[in-house]
Every structure is written in C-alpha cells, then in structure tokens.
Design a protein around this motif. Structure first.
Motif, mmCIF file in Angstrom:
data_model
loop_
_atom_site.group_PDB
_atom_site.id
_atom_site.type_symbol
_atom_site.label_atom_id
_atom_site.label_comp_id
_atom_site.label_asym_id
_atom_site.label_seq_id
_atom_site.Cartn_x
_atom_site.Cartn_y
_atom_site.Cartn_z
ATOM 1 N N LEU A 166 -11.136 -9.595 -7.297
ATOM 2 C CA LEU A 166 -12.414 -9.209 -6.698
ATOM 3 C C LEU A 166 -12.664 -7.714 -6.843
ATOM 4 C CD1 LEU A 166 -12.524 -11.412 -3.475
ATOM 5 C CD2 LEU A 166 -13.953 -11.613 -5.521
ATOM 6 N N GLU A 167 -11.625 -6.896 -6.747
ATOM 7 C CA GLU A 167 -11.815 -5.455 -6.926
ATOM 8 C C GLU A 167 -12.293 -5.144 -8.338
ATOM 9 O OE1 GLU A 167 -8.345 -3.260 -5.689
ATOM 10 O OE2 GLU A 167 -9.078 -3.246 -3.621
ATOM 11 N N ALA A 168 -11.749 -5.851 -9.330
ATOM 12 C CA ALA A 168 -12.182 -5.634 -10.705
ATOM 13 C C ALA A 168 -13.612 -6.094 -10.917
ATOM 14 C CB ALA A 168 -11.247 -6.378 -11.665
ATOM 15 N N GLU A 169 -13.991 -7.173 -10.266
ATOM 16 C CA GLU A 169 -15.335 -7.720 -10.444
ATOM 17 C C GLU A 169 -16.382 -6.940 -9.669
ATOM 18 O OE1 GLU A 169 -17.770 -11.809 -9.311
ATOM 19 O OE2 GLU A 169 -15.632 -11.931 -9.760
ATOM 20 N N LEU A 170 -16.103 -6.638 -8.394
ATOM 21 C CA LEU A 170 -17.076 -5.971 -7.535
ATOM 22 C C LEU A 170 -17.053 -4.458 -7.673
ATOM 23 C CD1 LEU A 170 -16.534 -8.099 -4.283
ATOM 24 C CD2 LEU A 170 -18.239 -8.450 -6.094
ATOM 25 N N ARG A 171 -15.943 -3.928 -8.172
ATOM 26 C CA ARG A 171 -15.788 -2.486 -8.421
ATOM 27 C C ARG A 171 -15.840 -1.663 -7.136
ATOM 28 N NH1 ARG A 171 -18.857 -0.760 -13.859
ATOM 29 N NH2 ARG A 171 -17.179 0.775 -13.792
ATOM 30 N N ILE A 172 -15.302 -2.245 -6.075
ATOM 31 C CA ILE A 172 -15.115 -1.556 -4.806
ATOM 32 C C ILE A 172 -13.775 -1.999 -4.223
ATOM 33 C CG2 ILE A 172 -17.562 -1.263 -4.229
ATOM 34 C CD1 ILE A 172 -17.355 -3.756 -2.461
ATOM 35 N N PRO A 173 -13.211 -1.224 -3.286
ATOM 36 C CA PRO A 173 -11.986 -1.686 -2.626
ATOM 37 C C PRO A 173 -12.233 -2.984 -1.869
ATOM 38 C CG PRO A 173 -12.341 0.661 -2.232
ATOM 39 C CD PRO A 173 -13.605 0.133 -2.854
ATOM 40 N N VAL A 174 -11.270 -3.884 -1.949
ATOM 41 C CA VAL A 174 -11.310 -5.136 -1.206
ATOM 42 C C VAL A 174 -10.073 -5.171 -0.316
ATOM 43 C CG1 VAL A 174 -11.241 -7.658 -1.350
ATOM 44 C CG2 VAL A 174 -12.579 -6.337 -3.016
ATOM 45 N N ILE A 175 -10.280 -5.289 0.978
ATOM 46 C CA ILE A 175 -9.165 -5.331 1.921
ATOM 47 C C ILE A 175 -9.248 -6.623 2.719
ATOM 48 C CG2 ILE A 175 -8.864 -2.830 2.075
ATOM 49 C CD1 ILE A 175 -10.551 -2.795 4.569
ATOM 50 N N SER A 176 -8.092 -7.088 3.180
ATOM 51 C CA SER A 176 -8.064 -8.348 3.915
ATOM 52 C C SER A 176 -7.261 -8.198 5.196
ATOM 53 C CB SER A 176 -7.464 -9.467 3.054
ATOM 54 O OG SER A 176 -6.056 -9.337 2.962
ATOM 55 N N ALA A 177 -7.392 -9.178 6.070
ATOM 56 C CA ALA A 177 -6.764 -9.111 7.387
ATOM 57 C C ALA A 177 -5.244 -8.996 7.287
ATOM 58 C CB ALA A 177 -7.161 -10.341 8.211
ATOM 59 N N ASN A 178 -4.621 -9.863 6.518
ATOM 60 C CA ASN A 178 -3.164 -9.805 6.396
ATOM 61 C C ASN A 178 -2.713 -8.540 5.685
ATOM 62 O OD1 ASN A 178 -2.422 -12.180 7.739
ATOM 63 N ND2 ASN A 178 -2.878 -13.429 5.952
ATOM 64 N N GLN A 179 -3.480 -8.118 4.701
ATOM 65 C CA GLN A 179 -3.124 -6.903 3.966
ATOM 66 C C GLN A 179 -3.117 -5.685 4.891
ATOM 67 O OE1 GLN A 179 -6.134 -4.860 1.830
ATOM 68 N NE2 GLN A 179 -4.932 -4.719 -0.055
ATOM 69 N N VAL A 180 -4.199 -5.477 5.652
ATOM 70 C CA VAL A 180 -4.258 -4.278 6.493
ATOM 71 C C VAL A 180 -3.209 -4.333 7.598
ATOM 72 C CG1 VAL A 180 -6.691 -3.856 5.988
ATOM 73 C CG2 VAL A 180 -6.089 -5.169 8.044
ATOM 74 N N THR A 181 -2.886 -5.544 8.092
ATOM 75 C CA THR A 181 -1.871 -5.673 9.142
ATOM 76 C C THR A 181 -0.520 -5.202 8.644
ATOM 77 O OG1 THR A 181 -3.058 -7.580 10.054
ATOM 78 C CG2 THR A 181 -0.784 -7.260 10.764
ATOM 79 N N MET A 182 -0.110 -5.687 7.464
ATOM 80 C CA MET A 182 1.180 -5.288 6.908
ATOM 81 C C MET A 182 1.173 -3.823 6.486
ATOM 82 S SD MET A 182 3.425 -7.691 7.149
ATOM 83 C CE MET A 182 2.747 -7.718 8.810
ATOM 84 N N TRP A 183 0.063 -3.369 5.905
ATOM 85 C CA TRP A 183 -0.050 -1.959 5.501
ATOM 86 C C TRP A 183 0.145 -1.036 6.700
ATOM 87 C CZ3 TRP A 183 -4.157 1.268 7.127
ATOM 88 C CH2 TRP A 183 -4.198 2.544 6.531
ATOM 89 N N ALA A 184 -0.521 -1.340 7.812
ATOM 90 C CA ALA A 184 -0.430 -0.480 8.993
ATOM 91 C C ALA A 184 0.947 -0.543 9.633
ATOM 92 C CB ALA A 184 -1.502 -0.879 10.007
ATOM 93 N N ALA A 185 1.526 -1.739 9.726
ATOM 94 C CA ALA A 185 2.848 -1.877 10.333
ATOM 95 C C ALA A 185 3.905 -1.144 9.517
ATOM 96 C CB ALA A 185 3.208 -3.356 10.471
ATOM 97 N N LEU A 186 3.873 -1.302 8.207
ATOM 98 C CA LEU A 186 4.861 -0.651 7.348
ATOM 99 C C LEU A 186 4.664 0.860 7.324
ATOM 100 C CD1 LEU A 186 4.812 -3.290 4.497
ATOM 101 C CD2 LEU A 186 6.736 -2.810 6.020
#
Length: 281
Positions: free
Chosen positions: A208-228
């Motif tokens: 989706l990032e390649a197609e839409l050409r904007i950052p795409v973030i998701s619920a599980n992604q941001v949760t793990m990113w913030a915890a780590l």
C-alpha cells in the motif's frame, strides 16, 4: 553429543501484552519483534458482547487492566502494551493517559496503548492529515475520528466495514480496497492508519505504501513500534516507513514495488460470507 559450544539461549527482554479476549493475531505481533525480545501475552476476561463501544469500555476498565498486568508481574516484563485500538480511544486522550497510568501502577513498568502509540507515530512522521481504514461500525469509527481530532490531527477520508465479529478473518484484498477508498488520490492525506489490532496488516503495508505513496501505519505495527522503542530497540518491518528508516528517504518508486495483493500468500479472493460491508465514508 557435546553442545556446550552453543552457549545459549541468548538473554531475552520481555514485553508484556494485554489483549482483549477475542484477539487472534498473536503471530502477527511477533513478526515486528527482534530475536532478543519475547512477548508475554495475557487476555482480558470474556464478555458476551460483539465489537462495539460497549465492548471497548468493558475491556479497558482500569480494574480489568490492573488484573491483567498483575498476571504478567511474575515474569517481569520491561514494558507493558495494551493491544486494542477501540479500548484505548473510547475514553478520549485523557482516558488513554489514565489507562497507561493504571497499567504502570499495577506493573511498575512503562506502559503503552495502541491509541497512544498511534499519536506517537503520527508525531514521529509529522502527520497532520490522516486517512482511516477501520473494520468497525459507524459509531466506533466516529469515536476514533473524534479521538484523532482531539489530538489535533485532521481526518481527510475514512472507509469502514461495519463488522462486529470475526475481524481477524478479513483478507488483505479487502484491506487494500478500503485503503484505496480512504485515499482516493495523491495528496489526499499525509498518511493512512489501518485501525484494529484484530485486522491483519503486516504483509499489505509495503504494497500500500508503494501504491499510495504515503506512509501506511497499522494498529499492531504502532503498538509494537512504541513498546520496543521503550526498550531502546527497533521493531522489525522491512519496507515500512515507520519501522524502516531507509523507507523515509523519498517517495515510492512508481509502479509495482512488491507482490500484488492477490499474490501475497494466504490472501483469498474475497471476504468471508459472514462479513457484510456497511459502507464507505
């Protein structure tokens, strides 16, 4: 056979994860986690309520959170993450902060929630105009929009499915279709957020990032990113703008940058017959 040369296992750092009783994507969370970190999962008690604002309030009560965190204390995680988007935005920005305080008090370690992690991710990426994809009903989706607006971010487009159960069964193809509805053209938003920790997203984000050409973030992604990040380490997510700094160097190259959604392993041609789309906004 002498195996003393192995010298392991390597020391592990722990992230405690509190999830709602119906959370079904443990394996997806692990995909963002580096080898030296372990996830320790626990769930809130079952309640016979479908996905709704009522359920969001029930699974985020401070007493419920405190009990869940205390079940993790014996294994001493270094940070605790509450993995539920609706449960952490239903009380607004102040409610999310109070949830973190309740979990930190119960576990004596730093705490994050999915919705709080979302705001951190938007600040990290400098996002002021956000498009949304949700599997929720109208009322739950509107509550998420209100939470984001309260944080000073403008919602520019939104697509939702109106589901009240079996959200983890939604295929990548449907997620991609909703993303295209929420971001109809270039410049429509600074980023796209795919809500709900029970909605699979890991493999579809780079596409989706390649197609839409904007950052795409998701619920599980941001949760793990913030915890780590609280551990001083990084989430594992190649070709994902939030987790891969090399993906922030410029816009995506025009044309396919990865497999088509239909070619991703495990993707089906359409939604489960029990899932009925409520509409697009």
């Amino acid at each position: 056979m002498d195996i003393s040369f192995l010298g392991g296992p390597a020391p592990q750092r722990g992230v405690g994860v509190v999830a709602p009783f119906d959370f079904a994507l443990d394996r997806e969370l692990w995909r963002w986690v580096p080898d030296e970190v372990s996830l320790h999962m626990t769930r809130t008690p079952f309640v016979p309520v479908e996905v709704s604002l009522d359920l969001a309030r029930m699974v985020s009560e401070h007493e419920t959170l405190g009990e869940a965190v205390r079940t993790l204390n014996a294994i001493a995680p270094e940070v605790v993450a509450y993995a539920c988007t609706s449960g952490s935005f239903v009380g607004g920005v102040a409610g999310e902060r109070a949830m973190c305080e309740a979990m930190t008090w119960a576990g004596a370690v730093p705490s994050v929630t999915t919705s709080g992690a979302l705001l951190d991710a938007l600040a990290e990426l400098g996002v002021r105009r956000l498009a949304l994809v949700t599997p929720y009903t109208v009322s739950v989706t509107r509550s998420l929009e209100a939470y984001i607006a309260e944080a000073g971010v403008t919602v520019t487009g939104c697509a939702f499915m109106g589901l009240t159960r079996h959200i983890w069964k939604v295929p990548y193809r449907d997620v991609a279709d909703m993303a295209r509805q929420a971001v109809p053209g270039e410049g429509a938003a600074d980023a796209l957020f795919i809500s709900c920790t029970n909605l699979p997203t890991y493999d579809v984000i780079p596409q989706l990032e390649a197609e839409l050409r904007i950052p795409v973030i998701s619920a599980n992604q941001v949760t793990m990113w913030a915890a780590l990040r609280r551990l001083g380490t990084c989430a594992v997510g190649p070709y994902q703008t939030l987790t891969d700094p090399s993906a922030r160097t410029g816009p995506a190259v025009p044309g396919p940058a990865g497999p088509a959604v239909a070619d991703i392993p495990g993707v089906t041609d359409g939604p489960d017959t029990e899932q009925q789309q409520e509409g697009w906004t």
